[in-house]
Design a protein around this motif. Structure first.
Motif, mmCIF file in Angstrom:
data_model
loop_
_atom_site.group_PDB
_atom_site.id
_atom_site.type_symbol
_atom_site.label_atom_id
_atom_site.label_comp_id
_atom_site.label_asym_id
_atom_site.label_seq_id
_atom_site.Cartn_x
_atom_site.Cartn_y
_atom_site.Cartn_z
ATOM 1 N N ARG A 1 52.130 -7.792 -60.053
ATOM 2 C CA ARG A 1 51.738 -6.636 -60.863
ATOM 3 C C ARG A 1 52.114 -6.859 -62.325
ATOM 4 N NH1 ARG A 1 49.537 -2.687 -58.413
ATOM 5 N NH2 ARG A 1 49.918 -2.308 -56.236
ATOM 6 N N VAL A 2 51.331 -6.264 -63.214
ATOM 7 C CA VAL A 2 51.607 -6.319 -64.653
ATOM 8 C C VAL A 2 52.805 -5.426 -64.938
ATOM 9 C CG1 VAL A 2 50.726 -5.768 -66.948
ATOM 10 C CG2 VAL A 2 49.190 -6.734 -65.231
ATOM 11 N N VAL A 3 53.822 -5.988 -65.634
ATOM 12 C CA VAL A 3 55.000 -5.193 -65.987
ATOM 13 C C VAL A 3 55.144 -4.995 -67.492
ATOM 14 C CG1 VAL A 3 56.326 -5.677 -63.909
ATOM 15 C CG2 VAL A 3 56.517 -7.225 -65.858
ATOM 16 N N ASP A 4 54.434 -5.804 -68.294
ATOM 17 C CA ASP A 4 54.530 -5.647 -69.746
ATOM 18 C C ASP A 4 53.355 -6.343 -70.425
ATOM 19 O OD1 ASP A 4 55.561 -4.861 -72.169
ATOM 20 O OD2 ASP A 4 57.187 -6.336 -72.219
ATOM 21 N N VAL A 5 52.965 -5.789 -71.563
ATOM 22 C CA VAL A 5 51.956 -6.393 -72.435
ATOM 23 C C VAL A 5 52.578 -6.422 -73.818
ATOM 24 C CG1 VAL A 5 49.640 -6.176 -73.399
ATOM 25 C CG2 VAL A 5 50.061 -5.470 -71.039
ATOM 26 N N PHE A 6 52.641 -7.596 -74.443
ATOM 27 C CA PHE A 6 53.344 -7.709 -75.721
ATOM 28 C C PHE A 6 52.705 -8.778 -76.592
ATOM 29 C CE2 PHE A 6 55.244 -10.474 -72.611
ATOM 30 C CZ PHE A 6 55.510 -11.646 -73.283
ATOM 31 N N GLY A 7 53.077 -8.780 -77.861
ATOM 32 C CA GLY A 7 52.581 -9.793 -78.790
ATOM 33 C C GLY A 7 51.442 -9.275 -79.636
ATOM 34 N N PRO A 8 50.680 -10.183 -80.238
ATOM 35 C CA PRO A 8 49.607 -9.784 -81.157
ATOM 36 C C PRO A 8 48.488 -9.039 -80.434
ATOM 37 C CG PRO A 8 49.541 -12.149 -80.771
ATOM 38 C CD PRO A 8 50.784 -11.635 -80.111
ATOM 39 N N VAL A 9 47.945 -8.044 -81.096
ATOM 40 C CA VAL A 9 46.890 -7.209 -80.516
ATOM 41 C C VAL A 9 45.647 -8.030 -80.183
ATOM 42 C CG1 VAL A 9 45.339 -5.277 -80.977
ATOM 43 C CG2 VAL A 9 47.726 -5.145 -81.672
ATOM 44 N N GLU A 10 45.308 -8.995 -81.020
ATOM 45 C CA GLU A 10 44.102 -9.787 -80.817
ATOM 46 C C GLU A 10 44.161 -10.638 -79.550
ATOM 47 O OE1 GLU A 10 45.936 -10.150 -83.738
ATOM 48 O OE2 GLU A 10 44.818 -8.579 -84.731
ATOM 49 N N ARG A 11 45.351 -11.087 -79.186
ATOM 50 C CA ARG A 11 45.501 -11.980 -78.032
ATOM 51 C C ARG A 11 46.909 -11.814 -77.449
ATOM 52 N NH1 ARG A 11 44.700 -18.324 -77.906
ATOM 53 N NH2 ARG A 11 44.541 -18.420 -75.676
ATOM 54 N N PRO A 12 47.147 -10.703 -76.735
ATOM 55 C CA PRO A 12 48.508 -10.407 -76.255
ATOM 56 C C PRO A 12 48.936 -11.289 -75.078
ATOM 57 C CG PRO A 12 46.984 -8.799 -75.412
ATOM 58 C CD PRO A 12 46.207 -9.665 -76.363
ATOM 59 N N TYR A 13 50.219 -11.268 -74.845
ATOM 60 C CA TYR A 13 50.796 -11.892 -73.661
ATOM 61 C C TYR A 13 50.944 -10.809 -72.603
ATOM 62 C CZ TYR A 13 52.004 -15.936 -76.505
ATOM 63 O OH TYR A 13 51.944 -17.031 -77.306
ATOM 64 N N VAL A 14 50.847 -11.217 -71.328
ATOM 65 C CA VAL A 14 50.973 -10.283 -70.221
ATOM 66 C C VAL A 14 52.042 -10.820 -69.279
ATOM 67 C CG1 VAL A 14 49.776 -9.190 -68.295
ATOM 68 C CG2 VAL A 14 48.540 -9.658 -70.420
ATOM 69 N N ALA A 15 53.065 -9.998 -69.001
ATOM 70 C CA ALA A 15 54.132 -10.386 -68.079
ATOM 71 C C ALA A 15 53.791 -9.847 -66.695
ATOM 72 C CB ALA A 15 55.472 -9.837 -68.556
ATOM 73 N N VAL A 16 53.834 -10.739 -65.706
ATOM 74 C CA VAL A 16 53.491 -10.377 -64.337
ATOM 75 C C VAL A 16 54.692 -10.653 -63.433
ATOM 76 C CG1 VAL A 16 51.966 -10.908 -62.386
ATOM 77 C CG2 VAL A 16 51.074 -10.946 -64.731
ATOM 78 N N THR A 17 55.112 -9.630 -62.690
ATOM 79 C CA THR A 17 56.174 -9.830 -61.716
ATOM 80 C C THR A 17 55.527 -10.297 -60.415
ATOM 81 O OG1 THR A 17 58.089 -8.828 -60.643
ATOM 82 C CG2 THR A 17 56.196 -7.420 -60.927
ATOM 83 N N PRO A 18 56.019 -11.394 -59.842
ATOM 84 C CA PRO A 18 55.368 -11.950 -58.658
ATOM 85 C C PRO A 18 55.663 -11.130 -57.403
ATOM 86 C CG PRO A 18 57.313 -13.214 -59.182
ATOM 87 C CD PRO A 18 57.153 -12.202 -60.276
ATOM 88 N N GLY A 19 54.720 -11.201 -56.462
ATOM 89 C CA GLY A 19 54.925 -10.579 -55.162
ATOM 90 C C GLY A 19 55.782 -11.478 -54.292
ATOM 91 N N ASP A 20 56.119 -11.004 -53.112
ATOM 92 C CA ASP A 20 56.929 -11.792 -52.174
ATOM 93 C C ASP A 20 56.207 -13.072 -51.773
ATOM 94 O OD1 ASP A 20 58.879 -9.847 -52.191
ATOM 95 O OD2 ASP A 20 58.074 -8.807 -50.436
ATOM 96 N N GLY A 21 56.922 -14.173 -51.814
ATOM 97 C CA GLY A 21 56.380 -15.448 -51.382
ATOM 98 C C GLY A 21 55.494 -16.158 -52.389
ATOM 99 N N VAL A 22 55.378 -15.630 -53.601
ATOM 100 C CA VAL A 22 54.547 -16.257 -54.625
ATOM 101 C C VAL A 22 55.391 -17.244 -55.421
ATOM 102 C CG1 VAL A 22 53.173 -15.880 -56.704
ATOM 103 C CG2 VAL A 22 53.012 -14.281 -54.795
ATOM 104 N N GLY A 23 54.975 -18.495 -55.469
ATOM 105 C CA GLY A 23 55.698 -19.515 -56.224
ATOM 106 C C GLY A 23 55.272 -19.484 -57.689
ATOM 107 N N LEU A 24 56.197 -19.171 -58.573
ATOM 108 C CA LEU A 24 55.877 -19.064 -59.994
ATOM 109 C C LEU A 24 55.395 -20.378 -60.589
ATOM 110 C CD1 LEU A 24 58.692 -16.761 -61.383
ATOM 111 C CD2 LEU A 24 56.274 -16.242 -61.140
ATOM 112 N N ALA A 25 56.045 -21.465 -60.246
ATOM 113 C CA ALA A 25 55.688 -22.762 -60.834
ATOM 114 C C ALA A 25 54.235 -23.126 -60.525
ATOM 115 C CB ALA A 25 56.626 -23.847 -60.321
#
Length: 76
Positions: free
Chosen positions: A42-66
């Motif tokens: 799920r999306v937990v944060d949107v930050f950075g420049p308005v034209e091209r923001p960064y989106v922080a996503v918290t992973p679900g159970d069993g999801v490998g971030l790498a």
């Protein structure tokens, strides 16, 4: 479904995706899937420049971030 962006890194247990230029960012709390439509988290944060923001996503159970780095994410 709309594109969130491409995962550029992981930090603090979150996947950080760089949004596409000109695209509307997803809402906080939106469900996120990968290219195969598997739920990633799920999306937990949107930050950075308005034209091209960064989106922080918290992973679900069993999801490998790498494994997400370099992949494209989509919001439902």
């Amino acid at each position: 479904m709309r594109r969130v962006g491409t995962v550029v890194r992981t930090a603090g247990g979150l996947a950080i995706a760089r949004g596409d230029a000109g695209a509307e960012p997803p809402r906080i709390g939106a469900s996120v899937v990968d290219e195969s439509l598997s739920t990633v988290g799920r999306v937990v944060d949107v930050f950075g420049p308005v034209e091209r923001p960064y989106v922080a996503v918290t992973p679900g159970d069993g999801v490998g971030l790498a494994a997400l780095v370099g992949g494209k994410l989509y919001a439902r």
